[in-house]
Design an enzyme around this catalytic site. Structure first.
Site, PDB file in Angstrom:
ATOM      1  N   CYS A 148      40.945  46.996  34.243  1.00  0.00           N
ATOM      2  CA  CYS A 148      41.266  46.232  33.028  1.00  0.00           C
ATOM      3  C   CYS A 148      40.401  46.626  31.834  1.00  0.00           C
ATOM      4  O   CYS A 148      40.758  46.344  30.686  1.00  0.00           O
ATOM      5  CB  CYS A 148      41.143  44.738  33.300  1.00  0.00           C
TER       6      CYS A 148
ATOM      7  N   HIS B 121      40.657  41.356  26.106  1.00  0.00           N
ATOM      8  CA  HIS B 121      41.526  41.598  27.255  1.00  0.00           C
ATOM      9  C   HIS B 121      42.286  40.307  27.539  1.00  0.00           C
ATOM     10  O   HIS B 121      41.704  39.227  27.550  1.00  0.00           O
ATOM     11  CB  HIS B 121      40.668  41.998  28.457  1.00  0.00           C
TER      12      HIS B 121
ATOM     13  N   ASN C  12      48.603  39.510  32.317  1.00  0.00           N
ATOM     14  CA  ASN C  12      47.503  40.472  32.353  1.00  0.00           C
ATOM     15  C   ASN C  12      48.081  41.857  32.642  1.00  0.00           C
ATOM     16  O   ASN C  12      48.543  42.112  33.746  1.00  0.00           O
ATOM     17  CB  ASN C  12      46.516  40.036  33.441  1.00  0.00           C
TER      18      ASN C  12
HETATM   19  O1  UT7 Z   1      41.814  41.287  34.501  1.00  0.00           O
HETATM   20  C1  UT7 Z   1      40.689  41.276  35.322  1.00  0.00           C
HETATM   21  C2  UT7 Z   1      39.965  40.037  35.151  1.00  0.00           C
HETATM   22  N1  UT7 Z   1      40.606  38.965  35.856  1.00  0.00           N
HETATM   23  C3  UT7 Z   1      40.433  37.767  35.414  1.00  0.00           C
HETATM   24  O2  UT7 Z   1      39.838  37.595  34.389  1.00  0.00           O
HETATM   25  C4  UT7 Z   1      40.928  36.603  36.230  1.00  0.00           C
HETATM   26  C5  UT7 Z   1      39.843  35.579  36.324  1.00  0.00           C
HETATM   27  N2  UT7 Z   1      40.183  34.389  37.016  1.00  0.00           N
HETATM   28  C6  UT7 Z   1      41.127  33.506  36.596  1.00  0.00           C
HETATM   29  O3  UT7 Z   1      41.776  33.743  35.614  1.00  0.00           O
HETATM   30  C7  UT7 Z   1      41.273  32.208  37.333  1.00  0.00           C
HETATM   31  O4  UT7 Z   1      40.206  32.049  38.241  1.00  0.00           O
HETATM   32  C8  UT7 Z   1      42.620  32.078  38.094  1.00  0.00           C
HETATM   33  C9  UT7 Z   1      43.741  31.921  37.092  1.00  0.00           C
HETATM   34  C10 UT7 Z   1      42.854  33.305  38.941  1.00  0.00           C
HETATM   35  C11 UT7 Z   1      42.602  30.833  38.978  1.00  0.00           C
HETATM   36  O5  UT7 Z   1      42.320  29.689  38.200  1.00  0.00           O
HETATM   37  P1  UT7 Z   1      41.214  28.649  38.678  1.00  0.00           P
HETATM   38  O6  UT7 Z   1      41.234  27.560  37.715  1.00  0.00           O
HETATM   39  O7  UT7 Z   1      39.930  29.411  38.865  1.00  0.00           O
HETATM   40  O8  UT7 Z   1      41.819  28.142  40.035  1.00  0.00           O
HETATM   41  P2  UT7 Z   1      41.163  28.181  41.483  1.00  0.00           P
HETATM   42  O9  UT7 Z   1      41.108  29.575  42.004  1.00  0.00           O
HETATM   43  O10 UT7 Z   1      39.902  27.378  41.474  1.00  0.00           O
HETATM   44  O11 UT7 Z   1      42.256  27.364  42.307  1.00  0.00           O
HETATM   45  C12 UT7 Z   1      42.473  25.976  42.090  1.00  0.00           C
HETATM   46  C13 UT7 Z   1      43.599  25.520  42.984  1.00  0.00           C
HETATM   47  C14 UT7 Z   1      43.439  25.976  44.418  1.00  0.00           C
HETATM   48  O12 UT7 Z   1      43.921  24.942  45.266  1.00  0.00           O
HETATM   49  P3  UT7 Z   1      42.893  23.942  45.996  1.00  0.00           P
HETATM   50  O13 UT7 Z   1      42.004  24.817  46.824  1.00  0.00           O
HETATM   51  O14 UT7 Z   1      42.163  23.243  44.900  1.00  0.00           O
HETATM   52  O15 UT7 Z   1      43.814  23.057  46.776  1.00  0.00           O
HETATM   53  C15 UT7 Z   1      44.363  27.153  44.525  1.00  0.00           C
HETATM   54  O16 UT7 Z   1      44.839  27.382  45.820  1.00  0.00           O
HETATM   55  O17 UT7 Z   1      44.827  26.089  42.515  1.00  0.00           O
HETATM   56  C16 UT7 Z   1      45.488  26.724  43.603  1.00  0.00           C
HETATM   57  N3  UT7 Z   1      46.284  27.834  43.090  1.00  0.00           N
HETATM   58  C17 UT7 Z   1      47.552  27.671  42.652  1.00  0.00           C
HETATM   59  N4  UT7 Z   1      48.347  26.580  42.583  1.00  0.00           N
HETATM   60  C18 UT7 Z   1      49.574  26.751  42.086  1.00  0.00           C
HETATM   61  C19 UT7 Z   1      45.927  29.122  42.935  1.00  0.00           C
HETATM   62  N5  UT7 Z   1      46.949  29.822  42.424  1.00  0.00           N
HETATM   63  C20 UT7 Z   1      47.966  28.939  42.242  1.00  0.00           C
HETATM   64  C21 UT7 Z   1      49.261  29.060  41.727  1.00  0.00           C
HETATM   65  N6  UT7 Z   1      50.033  27.939  41.674  1.00  0.00           N
HETATM   66  N7  UT7 Z   1      49.766  30.231  41.273  1.00  0.00           N
END
Ligand code: UT7
Length: 325
Positions: A115, A252, A282
Site C-alpha cells: 500500500c 492512503h 482500499n
Molecule cells: O492498506 C494497508 C493498511 N490497512 C489498514 O489500514 C487496515 C487497518 N485496519 C482497519 O481498517 C480496521 O481494523 C478494520 C476495518 C480491518 C476492522 O475494524 P475494527 O474496528 O478494528 O474491527 P475489529 O477487527 O476490532 O472487529 C470488531 C468486530 C469483531 O467481532 P467481535 O469479535 O467483536 O464479535 C469482528 O469479527 O467486528 C467483526 N467484523 C465484522 N463484522 C461485520 C470484522 N469484519 C466484519 C465485517 N462485518 N466485515
C-alpha cells in the site's frame, strides 16, 4: 541555489466498470452495509472484469496521464510501476505497460511496497530525476486486489478494490525553496518485524501459490495512525515546512477512521484532506495516485497547492512525500 525538481506534468486514472456496493457482500457473508460504512467509510469499490489484468488498468491510467500532459509515450524516459498484484511473477508489469503504450526506449520496472508502493515509486522517480538519470518519468500505482482476497473472510474481503492511477514527473529548475513546484521531500520507512500483521499467505518460493490477504486489522490500525502522523511530520520537516502550510493531505485510502485520526494528530482539519475511500475502497498502491487524479480532475487540487502524501502497508512499510502540485 538552483536545484532540479520533479514536477507533475500530467495525471490520470482508471477504474474498472464493475461497481460492487457493500450490500452485495451481505448476500454471502455475515456482514452489513452499516458495519462496513461505519468501521471503514467504504461504500463501494470497483472490481476488474474476468481476464482484466493489472497492466490493463495501468495502461488506461497511463494513456490518460499522457493525454493530460500533452505528451507521447516516446517523451518518457522511464516508467516505475508500484503493484503487489503483478500480471506475472516476471517480467515486470511496467514493461507490459511500456510495450502497450508504444514506448520503445527508456526503461521500466516494478516496485513492491504494497500500500505504500506509490510513495516508494515516487521517491525513486524523484531520485532519478534529481540525479540526472532520467528527465521524464511516469509513476503508476495499479492493483487488482480482488485476485488475492479470501471471499469467505469478512475481515478482509470487504476492504479492498481494484484501480490504477498515474502521474508524469519532469525535471525542472527550481529555486531550492518550499515555494518550488514538484517533489520537495520524501520519507521512506519499513520494519520487517511486523510482517505477520499484514501479508499474503502464498508466494513463489514458499508455497508456490499466489495466496490471499491476511491481516490483523486492529494492530495495523494502531501502527497506521502513529506511523503516518510521524512520517508526515518528518517529510514536512525535511522540506522546511509545517502542517499549517499544507493545502491538502492526500492519504492512503484504507479506512476513514485512520484518515481522520491521522489528520487530527497532525492538527489538520478534514476540510484539507482528500477522501475517496467511500468510492474506491482500499486499492493499495493505486490509492494515492487515484485520489490525486480524481481530486485534480474535479478541481479540488490546483496547480501550486502544497500536498502531503502518506501511506502504510504490509511489511510494515510506510512513507510520505511533500509535493507542490
Ligand atoms: O492498506 C494497508 C493498511 N490497512 C489498514 O489500514 C487496515 C487497518 N485496519 C482497519 O481498517 C480496521 O481494523 C478494520 C476495518 C480491518 C476492522 O475494524 P475494527 O474496528 O478494528 O474491527 P475489529 O477487527 O476490532 O472487529 C470488531 C468486530 C469483531 O467481532 P467481535 O469479535 O467483536 O464479535 C469482528 O469479527 O467486528 C467483526 N467484523 C465484522 N463484522 C461485520 C470484522 N469484519 C466484519 C465485517 N462485518 N466485515
Amino acid at each position: 541555489m538552483g536545484v532540479i525538481r520533479a514536477v507533475v506534468k500530467g495525471y490520470g486514472h482508471y477504474l474498472p466498470e464493475r461497481v460492487v456496493e457493500n450490500a452485495e457482500f451481505a448476500e454471502t457473508l455475515d456482514t452489513s452495509d452499516e458495519w462496513i460504512r461505519t468501521r471503514t467509510g467504504i461504500e463501494r469499490r470497483h472490481f476488474a472484469a474476468e481476464g482484466q489484468k493489472t497492466s490493463d488498468l495501468a495502461v488506461e491510467a497511463a494513456k490518460a496521464a499522457l493525454a493530460k500532459a500533452g505528451m507521447k509515450a516516446s517523451d518518457l524516459d522511464a516508467i516505475i510501476l508500484a503493484t503487489a498484484t503483478p500480471d506475472q511473477t516476471f517480467p515486470s508489469t511496467a514493461t507490459r505497460v511500456q510495450h502497450a503504450i508504444g514506448m520503445k526506449g527508456g526503461f521500466a520496472f516494478d516496485i513492491q511496497a504494497v500500500c505504500a508502493g506509490f510513495i516508494f515509486a515516487l521517491a525513486n522517480a524523484n531520485g532519478m530525476i534529481q540525479s540526472g538519470q532520467a528527465k521524464t518519468v511516469m509513476v503508476i500505482g495499479a492493483e487488482t486486489f480482488s485476485r488475492i482476497l479470501d471471499w469467505e473472510d469478512r475481515t478482509t474481503c470487504v476492504l479492498f478494490g481494484d484501480g490504477a492511477g498515474a502521474i508524469i514527473l519532469q525535471a525542472e529548475e527550481g529555486t531550492g525553496t518550499g515555494a518550488d513546484r514538484g517533489v520537495l521531500s520524501t520519507d521512506l520507512n519499513s520494519d520487517g518485524r511486523f510482517n505477520d500483521l499484514l501479508y499474503v499467505d502464498g508466494g513463489v518460493s514458499s508455497t508456490g501459490t499466489t495466496g490471499v490477504v491476511r491481516m490483523q486489522g486492529q494492530e495495523v490500525f494502531k501502527h497506521a495512525v502513529s506511523k503516518l502522523a510521524a512520517c508526515g511530520d518528518t517529510a514536512l520537516h525535511k522540506a522546511g515546512l509545517t502542517a499549517g502550510d499544507l493545502d491538502w493531505i492526500v492519504p492512503h485510502q484504507a479506512n476513514l477512521r485512520i484518515i481522520k485520526r491521522t489528520a487530527q494528530k497532525m492538527g489538520i482539519s478534514m476540510d484539507h484532506v482528500v477522501v475517496t475511500v467511500q468510492d474506491h475502497g482500499n486499492t493499495s498502491a493505486a490509492s494515492i495516485p487515484l485520489a490525486l487524479s480524481v481530486a485534480a480532475s474535479r478541481g479540488q487540487i490546483k496547480e501550486g497547492d502544497l500536498l502531503l502524501l502518506e501511506a502504510i502497508g504490509g511489511g510494515l512499510t510506510w512513507g510520505a512525500a511533500v509535493l507542490r502540485w
